[in-house]
Design an enzyme around this catalytic site. Structure first.
Site, PDB file in Angstrom:
ATOM      1  N   ALA A   1       0.861  -1.196   0.000  1.00  0.00           N
ATOM      2  CA  ALA A   1       0.000   0.000   0.000  1.00  0.00           C
ATOM      3  C   ALA A   1       0.887   1.232   0.000  1.00  0.00           C
ATOM      4  O   ALA A   1       1.786   1.350   0.828  1.00  0.00           O
ATOM      5  CB  ALA A   1      -0.917   0.013   1.216  1.00  0.00           C
ATOM      6  N   CYS A   2       0.644   2.135  -0.943  1.00  0.00           N
ATOM      7  CA  CYS A   2       1.384   3.394  -1.000  1.00  0.00           C
ATOM      8  C   CYS A   2       0.398   4.558  -0.855  1.00  0.00           C
ATOM      9  O   CYS A   2      -0.813   4.360  -0.945  1.00  0.00           O
ATOM     10  CB  CYS A   2       2.173   3.511  -2.305  1.00  0.00           C
ATOM     11  SG  CYS A   2       1.167   3.713  -3.793  1.00  0.00           S
ATOM     12  N   PRO A   3       0.887   5.782  -0.619  1.00  0.00           N
ATOM     13  CA  PRO A   3      -0.021   6.914  -0.373  1.00  0.00           C
ATOM     14  C   PRO A   3      -1.048   7.159  -1.469  1.00  0.00           C
ATOM     15  O   PRO A   3      -2.213   7.407  -1.186  1.00  0.00           O
ATOM     16  CB  PRO A   3       0.936   8.098  -0.209  1.00  0.00           C
ATOM     17  CG  PRO A   3       2.183   7.493   0.326  1.00  0.00           C
ATOM     18  CD  PRO A   3       2.289   6.158  -0.367  1.00  0.00           C
TER      19      PRO A   3
ATOM     20  N   THR B   1       2.172   0.567  -5.128  1.00  0.00           N
ATOM     21  CA  THR B   1       1.388  -0.533  -4.569  1.00  0.00           C
ATOM     22  C   THR B   1       1.477  -1.777  -5.436  1.00  0.00           C
ATOM     23  O   THR B   1       1.757  -2.877  -4.962  1.00  0.00           O
ATOM     24  CB  THR B   1      -0.087  -0.110  -4.413  1.00  0.00           C
ATOM     25  OG1 THR B   1      -0.165   0.971  -3.484  1.00  0.00           O
ATOM     26  CG2 THR B   1      -0.946  -1.266  -3.915  1.00  0.00           C
TER      27      THR B   1
END
Length: 563
Positions: free
Chosen positions: A109-111, A117
């Site tokens: 999970a990335c911002p 992701t």
């Protein structure tokens, strides 16, 4: 003698940490040195009942002992380890040559939930398959959760890997050996991260009334503490982005009917402005603050964070005030959660009544009487400076932001510049965001162009990668250049930083403005989202050609991994 201490104690993180720390102090006094590399270890001490099944300890001198013994009598524990350690014979000679099958479940999970992701997930899958391991990766992207991990799969897993730059819920992994890292590390240093996961993973235990990601790997405590604030901020940004995108594009659509058409009450343009500016962008700062607090303190931080964000808006403190309110609310709620002790009969009231009330009051009063006015003055000065700065200052700011966007392709420096531009949208300052998106598109577009103009210097796989980079670049996904940067960083990164800086500087020089913080060139489908269009496209073209030409010249045909 080099020693490796591994915790496989399933009774709790606190006890495991205390046992490991006590043993390390005792072993240091006896002249031992420590290593995190299983291959280098001459003695492996395992705290717990059994050795982890995910580690191949064949041929290693190992000693297994209880945490209680290590805590009470560490010197005697070390002495027993030295004298009673035995060579592990869990595999015979024939089996020793066969790779051990390990069952892994992972989350990425990335911002922004767009590129890192899914690229990190793919990298983990490829590396695990090379090793003959079983792996399933759940991606938590901008469109929701995909490839969801089931309860039976968690039960069967030997190891859990969480590659996330934002707060994620880990409660379902309680009791499992868990290793946490970033999406960037999982993507760029996949093999090393899998090796570290085998050694450094610790039993995860859910803590009541705390953030969902309260896990802290004992071997990485200092690293987690140093990156915690950034992770909390990025969690807030990730939840805020949909508000900014929707609000910005609704405002842009209202301009289709005329720049001032929204001022006429009852018209469609006025409705679009009300939806975008009056509602979506109005929620931007409260959502940012609320989810920063949520990342820190869990659900108990959400209410005070949202209220603090609303007060940041009403006092004029803007996104800077929202960031302060989020951290303030989160840490106040966390402090109350961990330090406020009530009779058992009243404990149930803490998360639903006492903590939200006290944390909201404390955050609100601090925002009104301490933070609001000074930060509002800073925001007013910053907005005024950005809107009135001369050409020279604008070019310098654009060059700095553009260079930052190309420094680490979606990493912390890139995200810092991006968050700065997104925050300014709430102050109706659109030029920095235009420079940021233009520069962020340059690296992948340039890598594609380089594979075209210097075709003979790239092998077939690189040329295919260039085609993928073209699509990602058009979508404003800087990570499309990562495969090239990882293979040849000494040449790729300086070329991209120079091209990005020039692009950002030109965008600010020509006064380009962007209403939405994402979408790449597809934002052109919304009239008024980018102005002036042709000039803006020209700045991207100049940066792309400059970067591609420079890299095409300096690249060696036989370039190997450098740096």
């Amino acid at each position: 003698m080099k020693m490796l201490i591994i915790s496989n104690d399933k009774q709790g993180q606190a006890r495991a940490y205390l046992a490991k720390h006590t043993l390390e102090n005792a072993a240091t006094q006896q002249g031992f040195t420590f290593t995190t590399d299983l291959n280098d270890a001459e003695l492996v001490i395992i705290i717990g009942e059994t050795a982890p099944t995910s580690l191949n300890l064949h041929g290693k001198k190992i000693f297994i002992g209880r945490a209680e013994q290590a805590i009470r009598e560490p010197e005697a524990f070390i002495h027993r380890a030295k004298t009673e350690a035995s060579v592990d014979q869990q595999q015979n000679t024939a089996d020793a040559t066969q790779p051990k099958t390990i069952n892994i479940v992972a989350i990425t999970a990335c911002p922004t939930g767009v590129a890192h992701t899914f690229m990190a997930a793919k990298a983990l899958e490829i590396e695990a398959q090379k090793r003959g391991w079983q792996i399933k990766v759940e991606t938590r992207g901008s469109v929701g959760t995909a490839n969801t991990i089931t309860e039976p799969e968690i039960t069967a897993a030997d190891l859990v890997i969480v590659a996330a730059d934002i707060d994620v819920d880990l409660t379902s992994f309680s009791g499992k050996r868990l290793y946490r890292t970033s999406t960037g590390a999982a993507l760029k240093k996949t093999a090393q991260e899998l090796d570290k996961a085998l050694i450094e993973a610790e039993i995860y235990t859910v803590k009541d009334n705390t953030s969902a990601s309260s896990y802290s790997n004992n071997a990485n405590n200092k690293k987690q503490e140093s990156t915690g604030a950034y992770q909390h901020l990025m969690t807030g940004v990730s939840y805020m982005l949909p508000m900014v995108v929707a609000g910005g594009l609704c405002i842009a659509l209202s301009f289709v009917f005329g720049i001032e058409a929204f001022k006429e009450s009852g018209t469609l343009a006025a409705a679009l402005m009300q939806i975008g500016g009056g509602s979506a962008l109005a929620l931007m700062v409260p959502v940012l603050a609320g989810y920063i607090a949520y990342s820190i303190a869990g659900r108990t931080g959400l209410a005070p964070g949202l209220v603090g964000g609303m007060l940041a808006v009403s006092t004029g403190a803007g996104f800077l005030g929202g960031i302060i309110a989020g951290f303030l609310a989160g840490y106040i709620a966390k402090l109350l959660t961990t330090r406020l002790h009530l009779p058992q009969s009243m404990e149930a009231l803490k998360p639903i009544l006492i903590i939200p009330l006290v944390a909201t009051l404390a955050t609100g009063l601090i925002m009104i009487y301490v933070v609001g006015k000074p930060v509002a003055a800073i925001m007013e000065w910053l907005t005024h400076w950005l809107k009135s700065m001369g050409t020279t200052n604008a070019v310098i700011l654009g060059a700095i932001l553009g260079g930052m966007m190309c420094t680490d392709m979606g990493g912390p420096v890139n995200k810092a510049a991006y968050a700065f531009g997104v925050g300014l949208l709430s102050a109706q300052t659109y030029s920095p965001m235009a420079a940021i998106m233009a520069a962020g598109m340059v690296p992948p577009l340039a890598m594609w162009l380089a594979t075209v103009i210097a075709r003979n210097k790239f092998d077939q796989s690189e040329r295919e990668g260039g085609k993928a980079a073209l699509v990602l670049g058009l979508c404003f996904i800087s990570e499309g250049a990562i495969p090239f940067a990882a293979k040849d960083p000494v040449r790729v990164l300086p070329s991209c930083i120079l091209g990005g800086a020039v692009t950002g500087a030109l965008s600010m020089y020509f006064g380009a403005q962007l209403m939405a913080p994402h979408g790449g060139l597809f934002v052109l489908l919304i009239p008024g989202a980018i102005t002036p269009v042709l000039t803006y496209l020209g700045t991207i073209l100049v940066g792309t050609v400059l970067t591609a030409g420079l890299y095409g010249v300096v690249k060696r045909k036989d370039a190997e991994v450098i740096g």
